[in-house]
Design a protein around this motif. Sequence first.
Motif, PDB file in Angstrom:
ATOM      1  N   GLN A 112       0.835  -1.203   0.000  1.00  0.00           N
ATOM      2  CA  GLN A 112       0.000   0.000   0.000  1.00  0.00           C
ATOM      3  C   GLN A 112       0.870   1.254   0.000  1.00  0.00           C
ATOM      4  O   GLN A 112       0.610   2.208  -0.720  1.00  0.00           O
ATOM      5  CB  GLN A 112      -0.911  -0.006   1.239  1.00  0.00           C
ATOM      6  CG  GLN A 112      -1.960  -1.084   1.190  1.00  0.00           C
ATOM      7  CD  GLN A 112      -3.034  -0.760   0.166  1.00  0.00           C
ATOM      8  OE1 GLN A 112      -3.612   0.316   0.168  1.00  0.00           O
ATOM      9  NE2 GLN A 112      -3.288  -1.685  -0.740  1.00  0.00           N
ATOM     10  N   ALA A 115       2.504   1.564  -3.391  1.00  0.00           N
ATOM     11  CA  ALA A 115       1.582   2.073  -4.409  1.00  0.00           C
ATOM     12  C   ALA A 115       1.447   3.587  -4.266  1.00  0.00           C
ATOM     13  O   ALA A 115       1.446   4.319  -5.259  1.00  0.00           O
ATOM     14  CB  ALA A 115       0.222   1.392  -4.286  1.00  0.00           C
ATOM     15  N   GLN A 134      -6.991   2.826   6.740  1.00  0.00           N
ATOM     16  CA  GLN A 134      -7.049   1.374   6.885  1.00  0.00           C
ATOM     17  C   GLN A 134      -6.693   0.950   8.298  1.00  0.00           C
ATOM     18  O   GLN A 134      -7.291   0.025   8.861  1.00  0.00           O
ATOM     19  CB  GLN A 134      -6.101   0.711   5.886  1.00  0.00           C
ATOM     20  CG  GLN A 134      -6.509   0.966   4.448  1.00  0.00           C
ATOM     21  CD  GLN A 134      -5.572   0.271   3.463  1.00  0.00           C
ATOM     22  OE1 GLN A 134      -5.410  -0.939   3.486  1.00  0.00           O
ATOM     23  NE2 GLN A 134      -4.950   1.046   2.585  1.00  0.00           N
ATOM     24  N   ASP A 212     -18.736  -0.398   3.431  1.00  0.00           N
ATOM     25  CA  ASP A 212     -17.463   0.133   2.963  1.00  0.00           C
ATOM     26  C   ASP A 212     -16.735  -0.875   2.091  1.00  0.00           C
ATOM     27  O   ASP A 212     -16.943  -0.961   0.899  1.00  0.00           O
ATOM     28  CB  ASP A 212     -16.627   0.540   4.163  1.00  0.00           C
ATOM     29  CG  ASP A 212     -15.573   1.555   3.803  1.00  0.00           C
ATOM     30  OD1 ASP A 212     -15.964   2.681   3.500  1.00  0.00           O
ATOM     31  OD2 ASP A 212     -14.392   1.203   3.801  1.00  0.00           O
ATOM     32  N   TYR A 213     -15.965  -1.710   2.680  1.00  0.00           N
ATOM     33  CA  TYR A 213     -15.205  -2.662   1.891  1.00  0.00           C
ATOM     34  C   TYR A 213     -14.779  -3.826   2.781  1.00  0.00           C
ATOM     35  O   TYR A 213     -14.779  -3.722   3.990  1.00  0.00           O
ATOM     36  CB  TYR A 213     -13.958  -2.008   1.312  1.00  0.00           C
ATOM     37  CG  TYR A 213     -12.973  -1.547   2.354  1.00  0.00           C
ATOM     38  CD1 TYR A 213     -11.919  -2.365   2.745  1.00  0.00           C
ATOM     39  CD2 TYR A 213     -13.096  -0.312   2.963  1.00  0.00           C
ATOM     40  CE1 TYR A 213     -11.025  -1.959   3.707  1.00  0.00           C
ATOM     41  CE2 TYR A 213     -12.207   0.106   3.928  1.00  0.00           C
ATOM     42  CZ  TYR A 213     -11.174  -0.734   4.296  1.00  0.00           C
ATOM     43  OH  TYR A 213     -10.298  -0.335   5.257  1.00  0.00           O
ATOM     44  N   ARG A 214     -14.456  -4.904   2.131  1.00  0.00           N
ATOM     45  CA  ARG A 214     -13.856  -6.008   2.863  1.00  0.00           C
ATOM     46  C   ARG A 214     -12.396  -6.084   2.464  1.00  0.00           C
ATOM     47  O   ARG A 214     -12.004  -5.593   1.426  1.00  0.00           O
ATOM     48  CB  ARG A 214     -14.558  -7.308   2.500  1.00  0.00           C
ATOM     49  CG  ARG A 214     -15.962  -7.375   3.091  1.00  0.00           C
ATOM     50  CD  ARG A 214     -16.683  -8.578   2.581  1.00  0.00           C
ATOM     51  NE  ARG A 214     -16.831  -8.481   1.130  1.00  0.00           N
ATOM     52  CZ  ARG A 214     -17.267  -9.491   0.380  1.00  0.00           C
ATOM     53  NH1 ARG A 214     -17.526 -10.636   0.906  1.00  0.00           N
ATOM     54  NH2 ARG A 214     -17.413  -9.320  -0.924  1.00  0.00           N
TER      55      ARG A 214
ATOM     56  N   LEU B  88      -4.122  -2.179  -4.993  1.00  0.00           N
ATOM     57  CA  LEU B  88      -5.171  -1.154  -5.015  1.00  0.00           C
ATOM     58  C   LEU B  88      -5.477  -0.733  -3.586  1.00  0.00           C
ATOM     59  O   LEU B  88      -5.246  -1.485  -2.646  1.00  0.00           O
ATOM     60  CB  LEU B  88      -6.436  -1.697  -5.684  1.00  0.00           C
ATOM     61  CG  LEU B  88      -6.348  -1.933  -7.185  1.00  0.00           C
ATOM     62  CD1 LEU B  88      -7.677  -2.458  -7.716  1.00  0.00           C
ATOM     63  CD2 LEU B  88      -5.948  -0.669  -7.934  1.00  0.00           C
ATOM     64  N   PRO B  90      -7.844  -0.513  -0.763  1.00  0.00           N
ATOM     65  CA  PRO B  90      -9.106  -1.221  -0.540  1.00  0.00           C
ATOM     66  C   PRO B  90     -10.213  -0.329   0.020  1.00  0.00           C
ATOM     67  O   PRO B  90     -11.376  -0.665  -0.083  1.00  0.00           O
ATOM     68  CB  PRO B  90      -8.733  -2.305   0.478  1.00  0.00           C
ATOM     69  CG  PRO B  90      -7.520  -1.795   1.153  1.00  0.00           C
ATOM     70  CD  PRO B  90      -6.788  -0.963   0.143  1.00  0.00           C
ATOM     71  N   HIS B  91      -9.830   0.803   0.603  1.00  0.00           N
ATOM     72  CA  HIS B  91     -10.837   1.668   1.230  1.00  0.00           C
ATOM     73  C   HIS B  91     -11.373   2.716   0.267  1.00  0.00           C
ATOM     74  O   HIS B  91     -12.114   3.601   0.666  1.00  0.00           O
ATOM     75  CB  HIS B  91     -10.256   2.337   2.469  1.00  0.00           C
ATOM     76  CG  HIS B  91      -9.008   3.142   2.211  1.00  0.00           C
ATOM     77  ND1 HIS B  91      -7.871   2.593   1.649  1.00  0.00           N
ATOM     78  CD2 HIS B  91      -8.729   4.434   2.417  1.00  0.00           C
ATOM     79  CE1 HIS B  91      -6.952   3.522   1.540  1.00  0.00           C
ATOM     80  NE2 HIS B  91      -7.435   4.654   1.989  1.00  0.00           N
ATOM     81  N   TYR B 133     -15.988  -1.322  -4.804  1.00  0.00           N
ATOM     82  CA  TYR B 133     -14.714  -1.417  -4.095  1.00  0.00           C
ATOM     83  C   TYR B 133     -13.886  -2.558  -4.686  1.00  0.00           C
ATOM     84  O   TYR B 133     -14.443  -3.523  -5.216  1.00  0.00           O
ATOM     85  CB  TYR B 133     -14.960  -1.627  -2.601  1.00  0.00           C
ATOM     86  CG  TYR B 133     -15.424  -0.357  -1.938  1.00  0.00           C
ATOM     87  CD1 TYR B 133     -14.497   0.547  -1.436  1.00  0.00           C
ATOM     88  CD2 TYR B 133     -16.771  -0.032  -1.867  1.00  0.00           C
ATOM     89  CE1 TYR B 133     -14.898   1.736  -0.859  1.00  0.00           C
ATOM     90  CE2 TYR B 133     -17.184   1.155  -1.285  1.00  0.00           C
ATOM     91  CZ  TYR B 133     -16.245   2.038  -0.787  1.00  0.00           C
ATOM     92  OH  TYR B 133     -16.642   3.215  -0.227  1.00  0.00           O
ATOM     93  N   SER B 135     -12.502  -5.060  -3.539  1.00  0.00           N
ATOM     94  CA  SER B 135     -12.767  -6.426  -3.078  1.00  0.00           C
ATOM     95  C   SER B 135     -13.863  -7.107  -3.886  1.00  0.00           C
ATOM     96  O   SER B 135     -14.015  -8.319  -3.811  1.00  0.00           O
ATOM     97  CB  SER B 135     -13.167  -6.410  -1.598  1.00  0.00           C
ATOM     98  OG  SER B 135     -14.331  -5.628  -1.420  1.00  0.00           O
ATOM     99  N   MET B 136     -14.609  -6.309  -4.670  1.00  0.00           N
ATOM    100  CA  MET B 136     -15.728  -6.888  -5.401  1.00  0.00           C
ATOM    101  C   MET B 136     -15.380  -7.263  -6.847  1.00  0.00           C
ATOM    102  O   MET B 136     -16.254  -7.710  -7.581  1.00  0.00           O
ATOM    103  CB  MET B 136     -16.909  -5.908  -5.432  1.00  0.00           C
ATOM    104  CG  MET B 136     -17.360  -5.407  -4.069  1.00  0.00           C
ATOM    105  SD  MET B 136     -17.846  -6.743  -2.973  1.00  0.00           S
ATOM    106  CE  MET B 136     -19.406  -7.167  -3.729  1.00  0.00           C
TER     107      MET B 136
END
Lengths: 215, 240
Positions: A112, A115, A134, A212-214, B88, B90-91, B133, B135-136
């Motif tokens: 991360q 990147a 995060q 949000d996200y996993r 990428l 993720p958030h 996102y 993750s999808m």
Amino acid sequence: MEILKYFYDFLPAAGMTLQVTAAGIIIGMALGLIFALMRLSKFKFLSYPAKFYIWLIRGTPLLLQLLFIYFGLVGIIKLDQIPSAFIALGIHNGAYIAEIFRGAIQSVDRGQREAGKSLGMTNWMIMRRIILPQALKRSIPPLSNQFIIALKDSSLASAIAVPELLLLARQYGSATYRLMDFLAIAAVYYLTMTTILTAIANLIEKKLNISDYRE
Amino acid sequence: MIKVSKLNKWYGKHHVLKDINMTVDAGEVVVIIGASGSGKSTLVRCINFLEKAQKGTITIDGQVISHKSKKLHLIRREVGMVFQHFNLFPHMTVMGNVIEGLVYVKGMPKEEAIEEGKRLLEKVGMADKADVYPSMISGGQKQRVAIARALAMNPKIMLFDEPTSALDPELVGDVLAVMQQLANDGMTMVVITHEMGFAREVADRVIYMDEGRIIEEGTPEEIYNNPKNERTKEFLSKIL
Ligand SMILES: Nc1ncnc2c1ncn2[C@@H]1O[C@H](COP(=O)(O)OP(=O)(O)OP(=O)(O)O)[C@@H](O)[C@H]1O
Ligand SMILES: [Mg+2]
């Protein structure tokens, strides 16, 4: 019912418990973030003081810290009981929260950071935009645990006569010889507050996971 | 465009890059091949200053760049990088990933960045996933988003470190197609890959690395059909 009247009498004390806890958490979060970042810094003049702070606070009892700030700092600055409790709880929680944040920051995959670098971001920008969001999410479970500890630790402020739940229970108890009843009332208040706190933490966690996200 | 001279890199006592000399001209596509541990990733990461070489110089656009420079983040804006594991954020949504650099590094107004983001996602065939996102989406889709994210900075050169090796075989083609299109558009590229079909079709030059050295380089025909060096022959016979 007489007992209900006592519950009502204890309400301001519960409010004080909440205030001390909230102050401890808010100051602790701010200190925790600052000291976590300092501790992770590559500059020794930042990381060493942070290590020292964490070592000092985690290595001594909270009660001692409370007494030290209230009685010990008299020569430098005279603090009242309540601000002393705020500060002591804040400094105390700050050390633990710093370690929570540090662990969470370090657990973010190093890809991360790379990147972010490859986009030309500065280190500070990477921290603020990529790592911290995060890391904060990952901090929520250990933080909620720490908040519950902070709530219970606020009872130690009774040692410097802050009128919170435990102090009131003991005062009522010694006045009436019915200490157990009043301890039970305090216990009900503590349990109510910790239960609500846990529920809020669970809700936040769930919300972040769904909308949000996993990972 | 990029000139690497006498680059040497150690990890502790381990000498990972040994006197690397390499040039990449504008518009050129260079593919790097070599066994695991031969230093391919390290070389590419040095070009982006994600790793610091102890000796040697890297010249980008005629400008010699020292890894001690305080302005490395400015140089990295000119060099796009695509990672094996995508990396990428993720958030952030797919669109958020693509415009992150535009908004927060280049300071572009958000509406403008989103327009640009749409154009880039269109280009890599991911416009319909802008609001989801990472993750999808599948690995191949992630990698195409990662390419769009790097392209958003309008880099002079793009570096790819095994961009398809973490992907299921059926997803590789889409990513390679995007890369091929980029090459056709004239992008300067350095690609670590063992996809020989891609190398033959797209690469101007193939570099073979072995134990931290560039042992052989030439056109894809020269390297794949007529390797001169014994070690190159041996390596190719293993991957064919
Ligand atoms: N951070 C590191 N610390 C120490 N040694 C490292 C580090 N990164 C890489 N190396 C070593 O440097 C050598 C070159 O690694 P590099 O990742 O550049 O190889 P590679 O050619 O990309 O291999 P692969 O095909 O497996 O990706 C290897 O021996 C590796 O073990
Ligand atoms: Mg590699």
